[in-house]
Motif scaffolding. Structure first.
Motif, PDB file in Angstrom:
ATOM      1  N   GLU A 142      12.270  13.177 -12.589  1.00  0.00           N
ATOM      2  CA  GLU A 142      12.945  14.358 -13.138  1.00  0.00           C
ATOM      3  C   GLU A 142      12.736  15.571 -12.233  1.00  0.00           C
ATOM      4  N   ARG A 143      11.481  15.834 -11.900  1.00  0.00           N
ATOM      5  CA  ARG A 143      11.128  16.994 -11.084  1.00  0.00           C
ATOM      6  C   ARG A 143      10.546  16.523  -9.757  1.00  0.00           C
ATOM      7  N   GLU A 144      10.993  17.169  -8.681  1.00  0.00           N
ATOM      8  CA  GLU A 144      10.563  16.816  -7.331  1.00  0.00           C
ATOM      9  C   GLU A 144       9.562  17.851  -6.818  1.00  0.00           C
ATOM     10  N   SER A 145       8.366  17.416  -6.588  1.00  0.00           N
ATOM     11  CA  SER A 145       7.370  18.256  -5.925  1.00  0.00           C
ATOM     12  C   SER A 145       6.307  17.335  -5.361  1.00  0.00           C
ATOM     13  N   ALA A 146       5.542  17.835  -4.407  1.00  0.00           N
ATOM     14  CA  ALA A 146       4.470  17.019  -3.828  1.00  0.00           C
ATOM     15  C   ALA A 146       3.494  16.575  -4.913  1.00  0.00           C
ATOM     16  N   GLU A 147       3.209  17.456  -5.849  1.00  0.00           N
ATOM     17  CA  GLU A 147       2.272  17.137  -6.932  1.00  0.00           C
ATOM     18  C   GLU A 147       2.824  16.038  -7.844  1.00  0.00           C
ATOM     19  N   HIS A 148       4.108  16.126  -8.209  1.00  0.00           N
ATOM     20  CA  HIS A 148       4.717  15.104  -9.067  1.00  0.00           C
ATOM     21  C   HIS A 148       4.736  13.739  -8.378  1.00  0.00           C
ATOM     22  N   HIS A 149       5.084  13.734  -7.096  1.00  0.00           N
ATOM     23  CA  HIS A 149       5.090  12.472  -6.356  1.00  0.00           C
ATOM     24  C   HIS A 149       3.674  11.919  -6.222  1.00  0.00           C
ATOM     25  N   ALA A 150       2.707  12.774  -5.967  1.00  0.00           N
ATOM     26  CA  ALA A 150       1.319  12.316  -5.837  1.00  0.00           C
ATOM     27  C   ALA A 150       0.823  11.695  -7.138  1.00  0.00           C
ATOM     28  N   ARG A 151       1.160  12.301  -8.266  1.00  0.00           N
ATOM     29  CA  ARG A 151       0.753  11.738  -9.563  1.00  0.00           C
ATOM     30  C   ARG A 151       1.402  10.380  -9.803  1.00  0.00           C
ATOM     31  N   PHE A 152       2.706  10.276  -9.509  1.00  0.00           N
ATOM     32  CA  PHE A 152       3.405   9.002  -9.690  1.00  0.00           C
ATOM     33  C   PHE A 152       2.779   7.929  -8.801  1.00  0.00           C
ATOM     34  N   ARG A 153       2.571   8.241  -7.539  1.00  0.00           N
ATOM     35  CA  ARG A 153       1.974   7.275  -6.601  1.00  0.00           C
ATOM     36  C   ARG A 153       0.583   6.850  -7.048  1.00  0.00           C
ATOM     37  N   ALA A 154      -0.213   7.792  -7.524  1.00  0.00           N
ATOM     38  CA  ALA A 154      -1.569   7.464  -7.979  1.00  0.00           C
ATOM     39  C   ALA A 154      -1.522   6.473  -9.146  1.00  0.00           C
ATOM     40  N   ARG A 155      -0.576   6.671 -10.069  1.00  0.00           N
ATOM     41  CA  ARG A 155      -0.448   5.740 -11.204  1.00  0.00           C
ATOM     42  C   ARG A 155      -0.032   4.363 -10.723  1.00  0.00           C
ATOM     43  N   MET A 156       0.868   4.285  -9.738  1.00  0.00           N
ATOM     44  CA  MET A 156       1.297   2.987  -9.224  1.00  0.00           C
ATOM     45  C   MET A 156       0.144   2.295  -8.494  1.00  0.00           C
ATOM     46  N   LEU A 157      -0.610   3.057  -7.715  1.00  0.00           N
ATOM     47  CA  LEU A 157      -1.748   2.483  -6.991  1.00  0.00           C
ATOM     48  C   LEU A 157      -2.832   1.975  -7.946  1.00  0.00           C
ATOM     49  N   ALA A 158      -2.986   2.631  -9.083  1.00  0.00           N
ATOM     50  CA  ALA A 158      -4.045   2.270 -10.033  1.00  0.00           C
ATOM     51  C   ALA A 158      -3.685   1.060 -10.895  1.00  0.00           C
ATOM     52  N   GLU A 159      -2.412   0.708 -10.983  1.00  0.00           N
ATOM     53  CA  GLU A 159      -1.985  -0.389 -11.860  1.00  0.00           C
ATOM     54  C   GLU A 159      -1.980  -1.717 -11.093  1.00  0.00           C
ATOM     55  N   PRO A 160      -2.865  -2.658 -11.457  1.00  0.00           N
ATOM     56  CA  PRO A 160      -2.938  -3.920 -10.710  1.00  0.00           C
ATOM     57  C   PRO A 160      -1.679  -4.781 -10.806  1.00  0.00           C
ATOM     58  N   ARG A 161      -0.871  -4.594 -11.825  1.00  0.00           N
ATOM     59  CA  ARG A 161       0.349  -5.397 -11.954  1.00  0.00           C
ATOM     60  C   ARG A 161       1.524  -4.794 -11.180  1.00  0.00           C
ATOM     61  N   VAL A 162       1.298  -3.682 -10.502  1.00  0.00           N
ATOM     62  CA  VAL A 162       2.277  -3.167  -9.534  1.00  0.00           C
ATOM     63  C   VAL A 162       1.922  -3.818  -8.204  1.00  0.00           C
ATOM     64  N   GLN A 163       2.783  -4.732  -7.763  1.00  0.00           N
ATOM     65  CA  GLN A 163       2.517  -5.444  -6.513  1.00  0.00           C
ATOM     66  C   GLN A 163       2.876  -4.607  -5.300  1.00  0.00           C
ATOM     67  N   GLN A 164       3.986  -3.897  -5.398  1.00  0.00           N
ATOM     68  CA  GLN A 164       4.471  -3.100  -4.284  1.00  0.00           C
ATOM     69  C   GLN A 164       5.145  -1.857  -4.840  1.00  0.00           C
ATOM     70  N   CYS A 165       5.127  -0.794  -4.051  1.00  0.00           N
ATOM     71  CA  CYS A 165       5.806   0.435  -4.443  1.00  0.00           C
ATOM     72  C   CYS A 165       6.316   1.093  -3.171  1.00  0.00           C
ATOM     73  N   TYR A 166       7.609   1.402  -3.161  1.00  0.00           N
ATOM     74  CA  TYR A 166       8.242   1.992  -1.989  1.00  0.00           C
ATOM     75  C   TYR A 166       8.888   3.312  -2.358  1.00  0.00           C
ATOM     76  N   ASP A 167       8.662   4.342  -1.550  1.00  0.00           N
ATOM     77  CA  ASP A 167       9.333   5.634  -1.662  1.00  0.00           C
ATOM     78  C   ASP A 167      10.683   5.471  -0.963  1.00  0.00           C
ATOM     79  N   LEU A 168      11.772   5.782  -1.655  1.00  0.00           N
ATOM     80  CA  LEU A 168      13.112   5.523  -1.134  1.00  0.00           C
ATOM     81  C   LEU A 168      13.870   6.804  -0.794  1.00  0.00           C
ATOM     82  N   ALA A 169      14.841   6.678   0.074  1.00  0.00           N
ATOM     83  CA  ALA A 169      15.828   7.726   0.312  1.00  0.00           C
ATOM     84  C   ALA A 169      17.074   7.329  -0.470  1.00  0.00           C
TER      85      ALA A 169
END
Length: 173
Positions: A76-103
């Motif tokens: 919804e909202r684009e900022s370095a902080e919002h992306h960092a929070r999203f990435r941290a949640r993906m990194l912390a979840e063991p059932r997330v095998q891969q996560c890619y930032d897209l254009a």
């Protein structure tokens, strides 16, 4: 400066990407080096950051039924902080095998692995539906994983490299 493999490096790295559990003797026989020379090259690859880690590849089907899903996510909202929070949640979840930032229209592609479709839905809801900063997500269950891998194509050591007028290298002709 990028690593430039010679023909032996090219062959050895290819073999290691197929099966890093091979013995030094077997690898040496394949590339024409002694086991100690192979070991020195592997140490050099690690020091140079070419090999970042070695892992065991587990077949999910051997552990029971599994469901893979690709999830496309728009924030919804684009900022370095919002992306960092999203990435941290993906990194912390063991059932997330891969996560890619897209254009493009989607911000992320997330690959999930769960026990079954119900668990996949519950995980998607927890990770994405309950996140107030996720505008939209589409969960696409995988019917059949046609190709799965992390092998990196290596530069062809025999390729003719053309250096242009700026001194940079370009594709061979």
């Amino acid at each position: 400066m990028p690593f430039s493999p010679d023909p032996i490096d090219h062959h050895l790295l290819g073999l290691l990407q197929q099966d890093a559990g091979r013995t030094l003797r077997d690898l040496g026989e394949q590339v024409g080096l002694s086991p100690s020379a192979v070991q020195r090259r592997i140490r050099a690859y690690r020091r140079a950051g070419v090999i970042t880690r070695q892992v065991a590849v587990v077949d999910p089907a051997a552990l029971g039924a599994t469901t893979l899903a690709a999830v496309l996510v728009t924030l919804e909202r684009e900022s370095a902080e919002h992306h960092a929070r999203f990435r941290a949640r993906m990194l912390a979840e063991p059932r997330v095998q891969q996560c890619y930032d897209l254009a493009g229209q989607w911000d992320y592609l997330v690959m999930l692995i769960t026990e079954n479709l119900g668990a996949c839905r519950a995980l998607s809801d927890r990770l994405f539906m309950n996140d107030t900063n996720v505008r939209r997500y589409d969960t696409l269950p995988v019917l059949d994983p046609v190709k799965v891998g992390l092998s990196v194509p290596l530069p062809d050591p025999e390729a003719d490299v053309d250096t242009g007028p700026d001194g940079g290298s370009g594709p061979g002709r």
